[in-house]
Design a protein around this motif. Structure first.
Motif, PDB file in Angstrom:
ATOM      1  N   VAL A 430     -22.257  43.941  71.726  1.00 22.61           N
ATOM      2  CA  VAL A 430     -21.898  43.808  70.313  1.00 22.61           C
ATOM      3  C   VAL A 430     -21.804  44.882  69.375  1.00 22.61           C
ATOM      4  O   VAL A 430     -20.649  45.050  68.999  1.00 22.61           O
ATOM      5  CB  VAL A 430     -22.549  42.505  69.917  1.00 22.61           C
ATOM      6  N   GLY A 431     -22.842  45.795  69.459  1.00 22.46           N
ATOM      7  CA  GLY A 431     -22.933  46.996  68.625  1.00 22.46           C
ATOM      8  C   GLY A 431     -22.877  46.641  67.222  1.00 22.46           C
ATOM      9  O   GLY A 431     -22.894  45.321  66.696  1.00 22.46           O
ATOM     10  N   PRO A 432     -22.967  47.746  66.337  1.00 24.49           N
ATOM     11  CA  PRO A 432     -23.141  47.372  65.115  1.00 24.49           C
ATOM     12  C   PRO A 432     -21.749  46.710  64.206  1.00 24.49           C
ATOM     13  O   PRO A 432     -20.826  47.014  64.687  1.00 24.49           O
ATOM     14  CB  PRO A 432     -22.954  49.065  64.208  1.00 24.49           C
TER      15      PRO A 432
ATOM     16  N   VAL B  66     -27.042  52.978  64.457  1.00 24.42           N
ATOM     17  CA  VAL B  66     -26.845  51.756  63.420  1.00 24.42           C
ATOM     18  C   VAL B  66     -25.525  52.374  62.669  1.00 24.42           C
ATOM     19  O   VAL B  66     -25.279  53.627  62.506  1.00 24.42           O
ATOM     20  CB  VAL B  66     -27.816  51.710  62.435  1.00 24.42           C
ATOM     21  N   ALA B  67     -24.828  51.616  61.596  1.00 28.38           N
ATOM     22  CA  ALA B  67     -23.638  52.159  61.055  1.00 28.38           C
ATOM     23  C   ALA B  67     -24.491  51.995  59.505  1.00 28.38           C
ATOM     24  O   ALA B  67     -24.642  51.410  59.020  1.00 28.38           O
ATOM     25  CB  ALA B  67     -22.547  51.388  61.279  1.00 28.38           C
ATOM     26  N   PHE B  68     -24.048  53.389  58.719  1.00 32.57           N
ATOM     27  CA  PHE B  68     -24.110  53.320  57.308  1.00 32.57           C
ATOM     28  C   PHE B  68     -22.618  53.499  56.767  1.00 32.57           C
ATOM     29  O   PHE B  68     -22.018  54.612  56.978  1.00 32.57           O
ATOM     30  CB  PHE B  68     -24.703  54.465  57.080  1.00 32.57           C
ATOM     31  N   VAL B  69     -22.195  52.497  56.078  1.00 30.93           N
ATOM     32  CA  VAL B  69     -20.741  52.310  55.903  1.00 30.93           C
ATOM     33  C   VAL B  69     -20.524  52.869  54.436  1.00 30.93           C
ATOM     34  O   VAL B  69     -21.227  52.513  53.439  1.00 30.93           O
ATOM     35  CB  VAL B  69     -20.454  50.899  55.903  1.00 30.93           C
ATOM     36  N   GLU B  70     -19.257  53.656  54.400  1.00 32.36           N
ATOM     37  CA  GLU B  70     -18.995  54.103  53.105  1.00 32.36           C
ATOM     38  C   GLU B  70     -19.863  54.795  52.118  1.00 32.36           C
ATOM     39  O   GLU B  70     -20.150  54.438  50.923  1.00 32.36           O
ATOM     40  CB  GLU B  70     -18.212  52.958  52.226  1.00 32.36           C
ATOM     41  N   ASN B  71     -20.711  55.686  53.001  1.00 32.79           N
ATOM     42  CA  ASN B  71     -21.968  56.260  52.183  1.00 32.79           C
ATOM     43  C   ASN B  71     -22.159  57.506  52.870  1.00 32.79           C
ATOM     44  O   ASN B  71     -23.071  57.874  53.367  1.00 32.79           O
ATOM     45  CB  ASN B  71     -23.042  55.360  52.624  1.00 32.79           C
ATOM     46  N   PRO B  72     -21.199  58.476  52.706  1.00 30.11           N
ATOM     47  CA  PRO B  72     -21.105  59.796  52.848  1.00 30.11           C
ATOM     48  C   PRO B  72     -22.836  60.677  52.523  1.00 30.11           C
ATOM     49  O   PRO B  72     -23.169  61.392  53.415  1.00 30.11           O
ATOM     50  CB  PRO B  72     -20.254  60.741  52.299  1.00 30.11           C
ATOM     51  N   SER B  73     -23.260  60.209  51.677  1.00 29.97           N
ATOM     52  CA  SER B  73     -24.752  61.085  51.121  1.00 29.97           C
ATOM     53  C   SER B  73     -25.605  60.511  52.160  1.00 29.97           C
ATOM     54  O   SER B  73     -26.604  61.414  52.517  1.00 29.97           O
ATOM     55  CB  SER B  73     -25.041  60.902  49.653  1.00 29.97           C
ATOM     56  N   GLY B  87     -19.015  59.738  62.892  1.00 32.65           N
ATOM     57  CA  GLY B  87     -18.156  58.906  62.017  1.00 32.65           C
ATOM     58  C   GLY B  87     -19.180  58.313  61.064  1.00 32.65           C
ATOM     59  O   GLY B  87     -20.113  59.136  60.413  1.00 32.65           O
ATOM     60  N   GLU B  88     -19.332  57.109  61.174  1.00 32.23           N
ATOM     61  CA  GLU B  88     -20.400  56.374  60.312  1.00 32.23           C
ATOM     62  C   GLU B  88     -21.737  56.119  61.051  1.00 32.23           C
ATOM     63  O   GLU B  88     -22.530  55.401  60.673  1.00 32.23           O
ATOM     64  CB  GLU B  88     -19.974  55.142  59.359  1.00 32.23           C
ATOM     65  N   ARG B  89     -21.396  56.367  62.231  1.00 34.01           N
ATOM     66  CA  ARG B  89     -22.625  55.732  63.204  1.00 34.01           C
ATOM     67  C   ARG B  89     -23.646  56.958  63.392  1.00 34.01           C
ATOM     68  O   ARG B  89     -23.516  58.181  63.602  1.00 34.01           O
ATOM     69  CB  ARG B  89     -21.979  55.439  64.880  1.00 34.01           C
ATOM     70  N   VAL B  90     -24.812  56.418  63.103  1.00 35.54           N
ATOM     71  CA  VAL B  90     -26.127  57.097  63.096  1.00 35.54           C
ATOM     72  C   VAL B  90     -27.015  56.861  64.164  1.00 35.54           C
ATOM     73  O   VAL B  90     -27.581  55.659  64.433  1.00 35.54           O
ATOM     74  CB  VAL B  90     -26.874  56.969  61.815  1.00 35.54           C
TER      75      VAL B  90
END
Lengths: 516, 516
Positions: A430-432, B66-73, B87-90
């Motif tokens: 499933v993933g994030p 995990v994904a941190f979405v629309e949050n470049p900082s 990308g947005e994947r951490v």
């Protein structure tokens, strides 16, 4: 899940074409196996607290003693066992009662006429039995009224139809339209013929206990009953510290017949026991030690259960109160004391003081059911249908509570830690930001993963509103009607049923009606 | 009992003759201190199971991330902390997140403007806060309807009047008659002026979190807020494994201001997490590890709480279900995981899927409240008033649940084992066949011995019937009306209230209404 399904999906059987036709149209009766806990017990008392209570209980037995009332043969037995008997007061030297209790078995197999319904009482098991004793019944249509034999039969039928109920119980309500000295015969006949789950015997007179044994011998055969336990009966202690001759007479009959008794103080805290938890536990332990020891004097090895019926009291009105934190403390603590004696434990139930199957009833009941599971109860009488402090057996609450008993089954399973339980493949798939509804792991597991209610309402608001916005009691009322309409009697050898009916008729005609 | 009484009996105070008159006529407001458990936690997972889940959670962080979405900082912060960002994947190397979490404090003192209402969140404490988030309200007269600011204020008043509630909460309902971009100002103003209990800040936009900090500085003073925690706010994770920029923006504001956040996966099992308990716990732990680690990257030592909002799902209808055994397993297990991280724990609540404050609502709620106490929860949001899966805040259920919170207080006291608790003198005084109602020990203890309801019905059947045979919801409706009629605002420095009002007015006039 597996344990619930092992015994599930059974239905009534018979012989010949009629039976085959019946089988084709039969309503599917599901019956879960008794609970085998895969979760720890909740232990509220420390080792030190347990030792203090055990020491104090022995002090109570030694210094204060217990009363065996109007029972000279019991006094004689106690004398021979080494107690100090003065009048009806039995003082038991420190350690003697506990020593006598050692012959009691730690686990009881109670056989049902359908072997798939046989239960084990003790160890990690939890056997659920319905409400016991109310003189009144209540349902939505009829309100509150005196219970009749017709009500009794309907409760037995509901118990038979209830998946999560393992036991048919005993006096599911008092059939007040039958003479007191005869109603036990009709009650036993109903349990034996309308259900195939295990049942309880009569305790209201030693002769009625003897009738219970005699009828069981017709149902199971003489030899089987001599060698096996087929009844678990409720012997209350008149707290504080008093054992009356009627209850002890019944205990003597059952112990001699190798049938199980729950030896149970009946305590409203602050009235029949001290107002504190530790004090009540001390008295409960002293009473159970004396009662169980007596059963073992009567017959070493007789199957018995450590009982504790405990409520608190509203000190303003004197009304008993249920689902309270103090009752929970006592129930948790008594479970620890029972385990240290190596005895099966009876406590908890669908207790409430409410007059209606409303939110108060459900809060109090859920508090009590949850503590029952976590306190290590092995036999839970009153697990469904109790209302108004036990004065009323409620049809609606019976099916409401019986549904919640499924929650206990699933709680007791514990957490599955195998590879499927860990579900790492699903998390990877499933993933994030994804969702699990369609993933392979969910598809493979969703049918078994979650407990499912058979009567609570999960519909969207709009659908529920269109259906008349029913509350839980209304849904329960509909379920009661459907279950009773769907009920089909489990098959029984017609010769056995005839013999039981003949015994009942013969015993009834042998004595005039009595109403006390 | 002592802990409940230490803080009890307070009432609003003010200066001068009007205040003295007010004090003479004041309604007595009782407020119990937060719960300090004197009972063990229920530990459902074995050591081995805990280690498997912890290992698997690290695998999730390392392999899946995990994904941190629309949050470049945030991505930049993670890169600097040593994570692998694509990308947005951490993706977080095994052990890094747990290491980062070590700077989070194990206990949080959240100050209230009335120092007697200050709470400790962590260790053996349990702080109870009301329902959060419903767009609808329900009461007996008005039925189900969109919530307004007037409803909001009434819930804050009820929370202030509720003895067993320690916290005023946050969005006790969504005041839909106020613009989305302004309602947080009115909500905070209500909590700050209509109650003196601790409260939560806004999280729906980073600027609203900043407003919450600014208003708190007006109430407590700049320096006090810089040095102390005065808000606990709810930061949800978008399970699975996704951290959106709005919630993270709020978290950043609060962490930088040293204000507490609950970092909480929001999970409907089978939809946002695997359908199994162990799988859900693995994902919950991975999410909390990542979220708490992020808070500590933003500001080492920022106060945070391990949150777990978990329900199961009805696989037939897709409806979320509450008070279920699977949710209980997860709540128990997550408590163990939180304790192993040394973090305060938030879970449980008055959860139900029912549309009415009926028996279903009470069963499900009691199941959840009981597991909340025994699973070691330190902060219980939604502890009263929740209805219909969180869509509805119910006035009647608010006071019904708030009454049951007293049960948790008494359960948590454990068993008193001092000489008075042992009650041997009472057992000696009463003896076999006596009763305890009049004995000296009972007289000395009965006022404190048992939990007392403030709204359930213990009257005899006849008295109850003469009173119109009310069910719990009817009794609750009367109690809501009485509490709101009796409500008196706690004293507040008029200059502070004026300054808060001026801030609200200024902020409101600075922007046009927005409804998203």
């Amino acid at each position: 899940m597996a344990e619930a399904q092992a015994a599930a999906g059974r239905r009534s059987r018979g012989g010949g074409g009629a039976a085959r036709r019946a089988e084709r149209t039969a309503v599917r009766i599901e019956a879960a196996k008794y609970i085998e806990r895969n979760v720890p017990n909740f232990e509220i008392l420390t080792q030190e607290a347990l030792e203090i209570i055990e020491y104090n209980a022995e002090t109570v037995l030694e210094e204060i003693g217990v009363a065996f009332v109007e029972n000279p043969s019991a006094l004689q037995r106690w004398r021979e066992a080494g107690a100090d008997v003065t009048g009806e007061r039995v003082r038991i030297p420190r350690g003697l009662a506990r020593k006598l209790c050692e012959t009691a078995p730690s686990t009881i197999i109670q056989h049902a006429r359908n072997p798939d319904r046989t239960v084990e009482i003790g160890g990690k098991s939890l056997v659920l039995a319905p409400v016991y004793g109310p003189p009144f019944v209540r349902d939505a249509e009829g309100g509150r009224r005196y219970a009749t034999m017709e009500d009794f039969r309907n409760f037995v039928k509901l118990g038979y139809m209830s998946k999560w109920l393992h036991h048919s119980g005993g006096t599911v309500c008092e059939p007040t339209d039958v003479a007191v000295n005869k109603r036990h015969l009709d009650m036993l006949f109903a349990h034996m013929t309308l259900s195939d789950k295990p049942y309880m015997g009569s305790v209201t007179d030693p002769s009625r206990a003897a009738d219970s044994v005699a009828m069981s011998k017709i149902l199971f055969g003489d030899e089987f009953v001599d060698q096996n336990t087929v009844m678990t009966s409720l012997v209350n202690i008149n707290s504080p510290l008093t054992f009356d001759n009627v209850m002890m007479g019944a205990l003597e009959v059952y112990a001699q017949a190798n049938q199980a008794c729950i030896i149970s103080p009946f305590i409203v805290g602050g009235a029949m026991a001290p107002v504190t938890v530790a004090g009540t536990l001390t008295q409960v332990l002293a009473e159970v030690l004396a009662g169980v020891a007596y059963s073992q004097i009567v017959r070493p090895g007789a199957p018995v259960i450590f009982g504790a019926f405990v409520t608190s009291i509203d000190m303003n009105s004197g009304a008993p109160t249920f689902g309270t934190p103090e009752a929970a403390h006592i129930t948790y603590g008594a479970g620890q004391l029972a385990r240290r004696m190596g005895l099966p434990y009876r406590s908890a139930g669908s207790f409430t003081g409410s007059k209606l199957p409303d939110a108060q009833a459900a809060y109090e009941t859920a508090n009590s059911l949850n503590m029952g599971l976590l306190s290590g109860v092995n036999f839970m009488l009153h697990s469904c249908g109790w209302l108004e402090g036990g004065l009323v057996a409620s049809f609606e609450k019976f099916v409401m509570d019986a549904d919640q008993l499924g929650v206990l089954h699933h709680l007791a399973q514990g957490v599955f830690m195998d590879e499927n339980g860990q579900a790492m493949d699903a998390i990877r798939e499933v993933g994030p930001g994804g969702h699990y509804l369609g993933c392979a792991h969910t598809q493979a597991n969703f049918k078994e993963a979650f407990w499912r209610t058979q009567m609570l309402d999960y519909r969207p608001f709009e659908a529920w509103q269109e259906a008349g916005a029913p509350d839980t009691a209304a849904l329960a009322n509909a379920r009661v009607k459907k279950l009773l309409a769907d009920y089909q009697k489990p098959a029984i050898d017609p010769a056995v049923e005839e013999a039981l009916a003949a015994f009942v008729a013969e015993r009834k005609s042998s004595m005039p009606d009595a109403f006390s």
